[in-house]
Design a protein around this motif. Structure first.
Motif, PDB file in Angstrom:
ATOM      1  N   SER A  85       6.540  -3.677  12.315  1.00  0.00           N
ATOM      2  CA  SER A  85       5.679  -3.775  11.698  1.00  0.00           C
ATOM      3  C   SER A  85       6.600  -4.239  10.039  1.00  0.00           C
ATOM      4  O   SER A  85       6.161  -4.840   9.796  1.00  0.00           O
ATOM      5  CB  SER A  85       4.933  -3.588  11.430  1.00  0.00           C
ATOM      6  OG  SER A  85       3.618  -3.865  12.526  1.00  0.00           O
ATOM      7  N   GLU A 142       7.813  -6.954   8.906  1.00  0.00           N
ATOM      8  CA  GLU A 142       7.176  -7.924   8.590  1.00  0.00           C
ATOM      9  C   GLU A 142       7.434  -8.006   6.889  1.00  0.00           C
ATOM     10  O   GLU A 142       6.952  -8.835   5.943  1.00  0.00           O
ATOM     11  CB  GLU A 142       6.089  -7.765   8.467  1.00  0.00           C
ATOM     12  CG  GLU A 142       5.651  -8.631  10.353  1.00  0.00           C
ATOM     13  CD  GLU A 142       3.946  -7.689  10.820  1.00  0.00           C
ATOM     14  OE1 GLU A 142       3.173  -7.976  10.105  1.00  0.00           O
ATOM     15  OE2 GLU A 142       3.946  -7.243  11.833  1.00  0.00           O
ATOM     16  N   THR A 143       7.676  -6.833   6.495  1.00  0.00           N
ATOM     17  CA  THR A 143       7.416  -5.931   5.430  1.00  0.00           C
ATOM     18  C   THR A 143       8.678  -5.855   4.258  1.00  0.00           C
ATOM     19  O   THR A 143       8.995  -5.850   3.754  1.00  0.00           O
ATOM     20  CB  THR A 143       6.687  -4.906   4.451  1.00  0.00           C
ATOM     21  OG1 THR A 143       7.218  -4.094   5.388  1.00  0.00           O
ATOM     22  CG2 THR A 143       5.560  -5.124   4.855  1.00  0.00           C
ATOM     23  N   LYS A 155       8.903   2.061   3.037  1.00  0.00           N
ATOM     24  CA  LYS A 155       9.134   1.144   4.350  1.00  0.00           C
ATOM     25  C   LYS A 155       7.198   1.946   4.878  1.00  0.00           C
ATOM     26  O   LYS A 155       6.888   0.861   5.808  1.00  0.00           O
ATOM     27  CB  LYS A 155      10.055   1.415   4.760  1.00  0.00           C
ATOM     28  CG  LYS A 155      11.040   1.479   4.556  1.00  0.00           C
ATOM     29  CD  LYS A 155      12.479   0.865   5.400  1.00  0.00           C
ATOM     30  CE  LYS A 155      13.844   0.216   5.293  1.00  0.00           C
ATOM     31  NZ  LYS A 155      13.694  -0.039   4.425  1.00  0.00           N
ATOM     32  N   CYS A 212       2.272  -0.253   9.006  1.00  0.00           N
ATOM     33  CA  CYS A 212       1.808  -2.265   9.305  1.00  0.00           C
ATOM     34  C   CYS A 212       1.539  -2.564   7.558  1.00  0.00           C
ATOM     35  O   CYS A 212       1.926  -1.837   6.859  1.00  0.00           O
ATOM     36  CB  CYS A 212       0.035  -2.220   9.920  1.00  0.00           C
ATOM     37  SG  CYS A 212      -0.983  -1.420   8.128  1.00  0.00           S
ATOM     38  N   SER A 213       1.338  -3.220   7.806  1.00  0.00           N
ATOM     39  CA  SER A 213       1.573  -4.151   6.786  1.00  0.00           C
ATOM     40  C   SER A 213       0.112  -3.899   5.675  1.00  0.00           C
ATOM     41  O   SER A 213       0.013  -4.874   4.190  1.00  0.00           O
ATOM     42  CB  SER A 213       1.657  -6.071   6.720  1.00  0.00           C
ATOM     43  OG  SER A 213       0.876  -6.487   7.564  1.00  0.00           O
ATOM     44  N   GLN A 214      -0.583  -3.623   5.665  1.00  0.00           N
ATOM     45  CA  GLN A 214      -1.367  -3.619   5.547  1.00  0.00           C
ATOM     46  C   GLN A 214      -2.330  -2.366   5.050  1.00  0.00           C
ATOM     47  O   GLN A 214      -2.674  -2.134   3.728  1.00  0.00           O
ATOM     48  CB  GLN A 214      -2.738  -3.595   6.423  1.00  0.00           C
ATOM     49  CG  GLN A 214      -3.366  -4.813   6.887  1.00  0.00           C
ATOM     50  CD  GLN A 214      -3.272  -5.794   6.980  1.00  0.00           C
ATOM     51  OE1 GLN A 214      -4.752  -6.457   5.705  1.00  0.00           O
ATOM     52  NE2 GLN A 214      -2.088  -7.053   6.664  1.00  0.00           N
TER      53      GLN A 214
END
Length: 193
Positions: free
Chosen positions: A143, A146-147, A63, A53-55
């Motif tokens: 996810s 997204e990064t 990654k 996840c990006s959080q």
């Protein structure tokens, strides 16, 4: 050895995770040269996993993060608590990080109706002790797109994780998803045990 860089502790075949029966916890320390934020964890961790996840906090060029949970009662800041701040006070997980070096020391859920209330999220890579629980699965794998991971590389990312013995999910593991659904049913009054 992996061909895709996922996380420093995964890329070497998870050698850093000699899980020890009866392990009773350890100390997490931030990266500051002096006046380190120190967090004592008085238990073994559960549900350790690679999270895309990006959080979640990740080491540079990683990654995935590696994150596990411990009972809230076992997690205690023992030095330099004044250096901590919360990344996003509106987020479900209140991620406490060192304002000087950026390391995320622990994440806490304050909402008593949340399925994970009572569990603190920690990064055991901040500990010098060996014996913590090993990662068991990979969550929010898609996810990483997204990064910055190209969509075309996702098959290789999932293959690397699977080769390490980490089943890949685009949510959490089935066990944790069941826990979330059970809490929702409890709040609605429809929980069947």
């Amino acid at each position: 050895m992996t061909t895709i860089k996922l996380h420093p502790r995964l890329d070497n075949g998870m050698q850093d995770y000699p899980e020890v029966a009866g392990f009773a916890g350890g100390t997490l320390m931030c990266f500051c040269e002096s006046d380190k934020v120190t967090v004592k964890v008085g238990s073994q961790t559960l549900h350790n996993h690679a999270c895309g996840c990006s959080q979640c906090w990740k080491p540079e060029d990683a990654k995935f993060s590696l994150v596990a949970v411990a009972s809230r009662e076992t997690v205690e800041v023992v030095s330099n608590e004044d250096k901590l701040a919360i990344v996003d006070e509106t987020a479900a997980i209140q991620r406490h990080y060192c304002k000087d070096c950026g390391a995320h020391m622990y994440g806490r859920i304050e909402n008593k109706d949340h399925a994970f209330y009572g569990l603190d999220f920690i990064h055991t890579e901040l500990s010098a002790e060996k014996g913590w629980s090993a990662p068991k699965f990979a969550a929010f794998v898609s996810s990483v797109i997204e990064t910055g991971t190209p969509v075309a590389n996702m098959g290789n990312v999932r293959k690397e994780l699977s080769n390490m013995g980490l089943p890949t999910y685009d949510t959490l593991s089935p066990e944790l998803m069941d826990l979330i659904a059970a809490k929702a049913a409890e709040l609605k009054g429809t929980l069947q045990v």
